[in-house]
Write a protein that holds these residues in place. Structure first.
Motif, PDB file in Angstrom:
ATOM      1  N   PHE A   4       0.790  -1.225   0.000  1.00  0.00           N
ATOM      2  CA  PHE A   4       0.000   0.000   0.000  1.00  0.00           C
ATOM      3  C   PHE A   4       0.825   1.278   0.000  1.00  0.00           C
ATOM      4  CE2 PHE A   4      -3.246  -2.638   2.535  1.00  0.00           C
ATOM      5  CZ  PHE A   4      -3.765  -3.183   1.375  1.00  0.00           C
ATOM      6  N   THR A   5       2.098   1.221   0.351  1.00  0.00           N
ATOM      7  CA  THR A   5       2.839   2.462   0.584  1.00  0.00           C
ATOM      8  C   THR A   5       3.797   2.867  -0.527  1.00  0.00           C
ATOM      9  OG1 THR A   5       4.485   1.244   1.861  1.00  0.00           O
ATOM     10  CG2 THR A   5       2.693   2.274   3.088  1.00  0.00           C
ATOM     11  N   TYR A   6       3.909   2.065  -1.586  1.00  0.00           N
ATOM     12  CA  TYR A   6       4.823   2.407  -2.675  1.00  0.00           C
ATOM     13  C   TYR A   6       4.115   2.339  -4.019  1.00  0.00           C
ATOM     14  CZ  TYR A   6       8.412   1.484   0.808  1.00  0.00           C
ATOM     15  OH  TYR A   6       9.171   1.513   1.946  1.00  0.00           O
ATOM     16  N   ILE A   7       4.386   3.330  -4.860  1.00  0.00           N
ATOM     17  CA  ILE A   7       3.909   3.336  -6.242  1.00  0.00           C
ATOM     18  C   ILE A   7       5.098   3.711  -7.126  1.00  0.00           C
ATOM     19  CG2 ILE A   7       2.395   4.437  -7.932  1.00  0.00           C
ATOM     20  CD1 ILE A   7       0.370   4.886  -5.751  1.00  0.00           C
ATOM     21  N   MET A   8       5.254   3.012  -8.235  1.00  0.00           N
ATOM     22  CA  MET A   8       6.326   3.318  -9.179  1.00  0.00           C
ATOM     23  C   MET A   8       5.746   4.035 -10.390  1.00  0.00           C
ATOM     24  SD  MET A   8       8.229  -0.312  -8.745  1.00  0.00           S
ATOM     25  CE  MET A   8       6.694  -1.085  -8.289  1.00  0.00           C
ATOM     26  N   ILE A   9       6.468   5.043 -10.857  1.00  0.00           N
ATOM     27  CA  ILE A   9       6.024   5.778 -12.041  1.00  0.00           C
ATOM     28  C   ILE A   9       7.175   5.914 -13.038  1.00  0.00           C
ATOM     29  CG2 ILE A   9       4.239   7.072 -10.823  1.00  0.00           C
ATOM     30  CD1 ILE A   9       6.144   9.532 -10.929  1.00  0.00           C
ATOM     31  N   GLU A  49      -2.848   3.354   3.965  1.00  0.00           N
ATOM     32  CA  GLU A  49      -2.980   2.143   4.783  1.00  0.00           C
ATOM     33  C   GLU A  49      -4.030   1.191   4.227  1.00  0.00           C
ATOM     34  OE1 GLU A  49      -3.567   3.153   8.850  1.00  0.00           O
ATOM     35  OE2 GLU A  49      -1.786   4.420   8.928  1.00  0.00           O
ATOM     36  N   SER A  50      -4.509   1.482   2.997  1.00  0.00           N
ATOM     37  CA  SER A  50      -5.552   0.626   2.444  1.00  0.00           C
ATOM     38  C   SER A  50      -5.411   0.485   0.934  1.00  0.00           C
ATOM     39  CB  SER A  50      -6.937   1.200   2.759  1.00  0.00           C
ATOM     40  OG  SER A  50      -7.172   2.364   2.009  1.00  0.00           O
ATOM     41  N   GLU A  51      -6.013  -0.559   0.419  1.00  0.00           N
ATOM     42  CA  GLU A  51      -6.032  -0.797  -1.020  1.00  0.00           C
ATOM     43  C   GLU A  51      -6.728   0.355  -1.740  1.00  0.00           C
ATOM     44  OE1 GLU A  51      -8.129  -3.974  -4.078  1.00  0.00           O
ATOM     45  OE2 GLU A  51      -7.558  -4.659  -2.067  1.00  0.00           O
ATOM     46  N   GLU A  52      -7.826   0.829  -1.165  1.00  0.00           N
ATOM     47  CA  GLU A  52      -8.583   1.912  -1.781  1.00  0.00           C
ATOM     48  C   GLU A  52      -7.751   3.179  -1.917  1.00  0.00           C
ATOM     49  OE1 GLU A  52      -9.738   0.148   0.928  1.00  0.00           O
ATOM     50  OE2 GLU A  52     -11.049  -1.171  -0.226  1.00  0.00           O
ATOM     51  N   ASP A  53      -7.012   3.544  -0.860  1.00  0.00           N
ATOM     52  CA  ASP A  53      -6.162   4.740  -0.901  1.00  0.00           C
ATOM     53  C   ASP A  53      -5.085   4.616  -1.970  1.00  0.00           C
ATOM     54  OD1 ASP A  53      -7.586   5.874   1.174  1.00  0.00           O
ATOM     55  OD2 ASP A  53      -6.058   5.471   2.704  1.00  0.00           O
ATOM     56  N   THR A  54      -4.472   3.444  -2.060  1.00  0.00           N
ATOM     57  CA  THR A  54      -3.400   3.226  -3.027  1.00  0.00           C
ATOM     58  C   THR A  54      -3.934   3.263  -4.455  1.00  0.00           C
ATOM     59  OG1 THR A  54      -2.221   1.905  -1.395  1.00  0.00           O
ATOM     60  CG2 THR A  54      -1.505   1.686  -3.672  1.00  0.00           C
ATOM     61  N   LEU A  55      -5.078   2.642  -4.684  1.00  0.00           N
ATOM     62  CA  LEU A  55      -5.672   2.667  -6.018  1.00  0.00           C
ATOM     63  C   LEU A  55      -6.094   4.085  -6.407  1.00  0.00           C
ATOM     64  CD1 LEU A  55      -7.750  -0.639  -5.933  1.00  0.00           C
ATOM     65  CD2 LEU A  55      -5.639  -0.187  -7.199  1.00  0.00           C
ATOM     66  N   ALA A  56      -6.608   4.858  -5.460  1.00  0.00           N
ATOM     67  CA  ALA A  56      -6.977   6.252  -5.737  1.00  0.00           C
ATOM     68  C   ALA A  56      -5.743   7.076  -6.077  1.00  0.00           C
ATOM     69  CB  ALA A  56      -7.714   6.849  -4.539  1.00  0.00           C
ATOM     70  N   ALA A  60      -4.895   9.054  -9.618  1.00  0.00           N
ATOM     71  CA  ALA A  60      -4.514  10.470  -9.641  1.00  0.00           C
ATOM     72  C   ALA A  60      -3.211  10.659 -10.412  1.00  0.00           C
ATOM     73  CB  ALA A  60      -4.386  11.000  -8.216  1.00  0.00           C
ATOM     74  N   LEU A  61      -2.272   9.730 -10.239  1.00  0.00           N
ATOM     75  CA  LEU A  61      -0.999   9.817 -10.962  1.00  0.00           C
ATOM     76  C   LEU A  61      -1.188   9.593 -12.458  1.00  0.00           C
ATOM     77  CD1 LEU A  61       1.225   7.932  -8.399  1.00  0.00           C
ATOM     78  CD2 LEU A  61       1.426  10.351  -9.032  1.00  0.00           C
ATOM     79  N   LEU A  72       1.868  -0.514  -9.501  1.00  0.00           N
ATOM     80  CA  LEU A  72       1.765  -0.773  -8.068  1.00  0.00           C
ATOM     81  C   LEU A  72       2.896  -1.706  -7.646  1.00  0.00           C
ATOM     82  CD1 LEU A  72      -2.083  -1.362  -7.873  1.00  0.00           C
ATOM     83  CD2 LEU A  72      -0.830   0.726  -7.371  1.00  0.00           C
ATOM     84  N   ASN A  73       3.136  -1.768  -6.368  1.00  0.00           N
ATOM     85  CA  ASN A  73       4.189  -2.608  -5.808  1.00  0.00           C
ATOM     86  C   ASN A  73       3.608  -4.010  -5.539  1.00  0.00           C
ATOM     87  OD1 ASN A  73       6.615  -3.419  -4.671  1.00  0.00           O
ATOM     88  ND2 ASN A  73       6.093  -2.626  -2.658  1.00  0.00           N
ATOM     89  N   TYR A  74       3.503  -4.803  -6.607  1.00  0.00           N
ATOM     90  CA  TYR A  74       2.888  -6.128  -6.505  1.00  0.00           C
ATOM     91  C   TYR A  74       3.749  -7.077  -5.678  1.00  0.00           C
ATOM     92  CZ  TYR A  74      -0.567  -4.692  -9.854  1.00  0.00           C
ATOM     93  OH  TYR A  74      -1.599  -4.023 -10.485  1.00  0.00           O
TER      94      TYR A  74
END
Length: 79
Positions: A4-9, A49-56, A60-61, A72-74
């Motif tokens: 939930f805490t990392y996103i790659m772009i 802290e949640s799947e919903e927050d990370t997907l949102a 946005a990105l 996403l950080n699978y």
């Protein structure tokens, strides 16, 4: 699943970022993963802290003109 805490772009090469550049996702840290001649990969640490927050945050990105790809950080397990 995914973390939930990392996103790659992926962005165009030659750009620089700091957390304040991503106010729409509550970005805590920005780190460069891969430097390239044409594109660069970044990892964004977000306050999620949640799947919903990370997907949102990922959505946005994707809406940003400077972001080419969002990953996403699978979490992968090998049997």
């Amino acid at each position: 699943g995914f973390g939930f805490t990392y996103i790659m772009i992926q962005t165009a090469a030659g750009l620089e970022y700091e957390p304040a550049d991503f106010p729409e996702i509550d970005c805590l840290r920005v780190g460069k993963l891969l430097d390239g001649d044409v594109t660069e990969w970044w990892v964004l640490t977000i306050d999620s802290e949640s799947e919903e927050d990370t997907l949102a945050a990922a959505e946005a990105l994707k809406a940003r003109a400077d972001v080419k790809i969002v990953n996403l950080n699978y979490i992968v397990t090998i049997d």
